[in-house]
Design a protein around this motif. Structure first.
Motif, PDB file in Angstrom:
ATOM      1  N   LEU A   1       0.832  -1.198   0.000  1.00  0.00           N
ATOM      2  CA  LEU A   1       0.000   0.000   0.000  1.00  0.00           C
ATOM      3  C   LEU A   1       0.869   1.252   0.000  1.00  0.00           C
ATOM      4  N   GLU A   2       0.327   2.325  -0.548  1.00  0.00           N
ATOM      5  CA  GLU A   2       0.970   3.628  -0.435  1.00  0.00           C
ATOM      6  C   GLU A   2       0.885   4.055   1.028  1.00  0.00           C
ATOM      7  N   LEU A   3       1.768   4.954   1.423  1.00  0.00           N
ATOM      8  CA  LEU A   3       1.814   5.367   2.822  1.00  0.00           C
ATOM      9  C   LEU A   3       0.524   6.061   3.276  1.00  0.00           C
ATOM     10  N   GLY A   4      -0.098   6.842   2.403  1.00  0.00           N
ATOM     11  CA  GLY A   4      -1.363   7.492   2.767  1.00  0.00           C
ATOM     12  C   GLY A   4      -2.451   6.489   3.102  1.00  0.00           C
ATOM     13  N   GLU A   5      -2.548   5.458   2.301  1.00  0.00           N
ATOM     14  CA  GLU A   5      -3.546   4.405   2.536  1.00  0.00           C
ATOM     15  C   GLU A   5      -3.225   3.636   3.811  1.00  0.00           C
ATOM     16  N   ALA A   6      -1.948   3.285   3.973  1.00  0.00           N
ATOM     17  CA  ALA A   6      -1.533   2.509   5.141  1.00  0.00           C
ATOM     18  C   ALA A   6      -1.742   3.289   6.437  1.00  0.00           C
ATOM     19  N   THR A   7      -1.398   4.579   6.440  1.00  0.00           N
ATOM     20  CA  THR A   7      -1.587   5.374   7.663  1.00  0.00           C
ATOM     21  C   THR A   7      -3.068   5.581   7.954  1.00  0.00           C
ATOM     22  N   SER A   8      -3.881   5.659   6.915  1.00  0.00           N
ATOM     23  CA  SER A   8      -5.325   5.836   7.112  1.00  0.00           C
ATOM     24  C   SER A   8      -5.952   4.592   7.739  1.00  0.00           C
ATOM     25  N   ILE A   9      -5.561   3.422   7.262  1.00  0.00           N
ATOM     26  CA  ILE A   9      -6.062   2.180   7.860  1.00  0.00           C
ATOM     27  C   ILE A   9      -5.602   2.084   9.315  1.00  0.00           C
TER      28      ILE A   9
ATOM     29  N   LEU B   1      -8.320  -0.309  -4.647  1.00  0.00           N
ATOM     30  CA  LEU B   1      -8.931  -1.619  -4.416  1.00  0.00           C
ATOM     31  C   LEU B   1      -8.146  -2.446  -3.402  1.00  0.00           C
ATOM     32  N   GLU B   2      -6.830  -2.452  -3.503  1.00  0.00           N
ATOM     33  CA  GLU B   2      -6.017  -3.232  -2.574  1.00  0.00           C
ATOM     34  C   GLU B   2      -6.151  -2.695  -1.143  1.00  0.00           C
ATOM     35  N   ALA B   3      -6.224  -1.382  -1.001  1.00  0.00           N
ATOM     36  CA  ALA B   3      -6.414  -0.781   0.331  1.00  0.00           C
ATOM     37  C   ALA B   3      -7.775  -1.166   0.897  1.00  0.00           C
ATOM     38  N   ARG B   4      -8.799  -1.208   0.044  1.00  0.00           N
ATOM     39  CA  ARG B   4     -10.130  -1.618   0.515  1.00  0.00           C
ATOM     40  C   ARG B   4     -10.120  -3.061   0.982  1.00  0.00           C
ATOM     41  N   LYS B   5      -9.496  -3.928   0.198  1.00  0.00           N
ATOM     42  CA  LYS B   5      -9.416  -5.340   0.585  1.00  0.00           C
ATOM     43  C   LYS B   5      -8.667  -5.495   1.913  1.00  0.00           C
ATOM     44  N   THR B   6      -7.563  -4.794   2.040  1.00  0.00           N
ATOM     45  CA  THR B   6      -6.767  -4.868   3.266  1.00  0.00           C
ATOM     46  C   THR B   6      -7.572  -4.369   4.463  1.00  0.00           C
TER      47      THR B   6
END
Length: 160
Positions: free
Chosen positions: A72-80, A96-101
């Motif tokens: 994941l990109e850092l923005g997506e990872a920090t948001s999760i 899509l990958e961030a949503r699945k994660t």
């Protein structure tokens, strides 16, 4: 209305690109991270209703893990990681990958099209405005969305 949600860059950027930030009225509070805030420092993309939250040390480690292991990109990872830290159920991203994660971690993940369809179902916008927003996202924004998904969203609006 959704009381609180965490956003990564995508939905905020895409709604800004089509001048539809008023759709964010369906949220009581929107949170994001400093990484996302930095990504949003682009010309014409100012979202004043978003509150930046600081990640605790453990959440920073979790974000690094998600970025390294899940790609994941850092923005997506920090948001999760922020969702999990704060116990916030809703996560908005167009990746899509961030949503699945996120979903594998018990979060409810949605994208920009869901914001438009929800705003319509809550009568914040009329059908014509919702249809136009979806078409604008497809034609005029940097959101990568397929024609099939656009047709699905338009059908959902028309059936509501």
């Amino acid at each position: 209305m959704i009381d609180e949600a965490v956003f990564d860059t995508g939905p905020l950027l895409h709604l800004g690109e089509i001048d539809s930030k008023e759709l964010l009225e369906i949220f009581g509070k929107i949170y994001t991270t400093s990484t996302v805030e930095e990504e949003l420092e682009l010309p014409g993309v100012e979202i004043s209703s978003v509150v930046k939250r600081k990640l605790e040390a453990e959440s920073k480690d979790r974000a690094k893990h998600l970025a390294d292991r899940k790609g994941l990109e850092l923005g997506e990872a920090t948001s999760i990681a922020l969702c999990l830290q704060e116990g916030i159920e809703y996560f908005f991203t167009d990746d899509l990958e961030a949503r699945k994660t996120a979903e594998t971690r018990g979060l409810e993940a949605h994208g920009t099209l869901a914001i438009v369809t929800r705003a319509y179902s809550l009568e914040i916008i009329e059908m014509e405005e919702a249809e136009q927003a979806i078409k604008d996202l497809y034609m005029d924004s940097s959101l990568f969305v397929t024609r099939d998904l656009v047709d699905w969203a338009l059908e959902k609006i028309r059936k509501t």
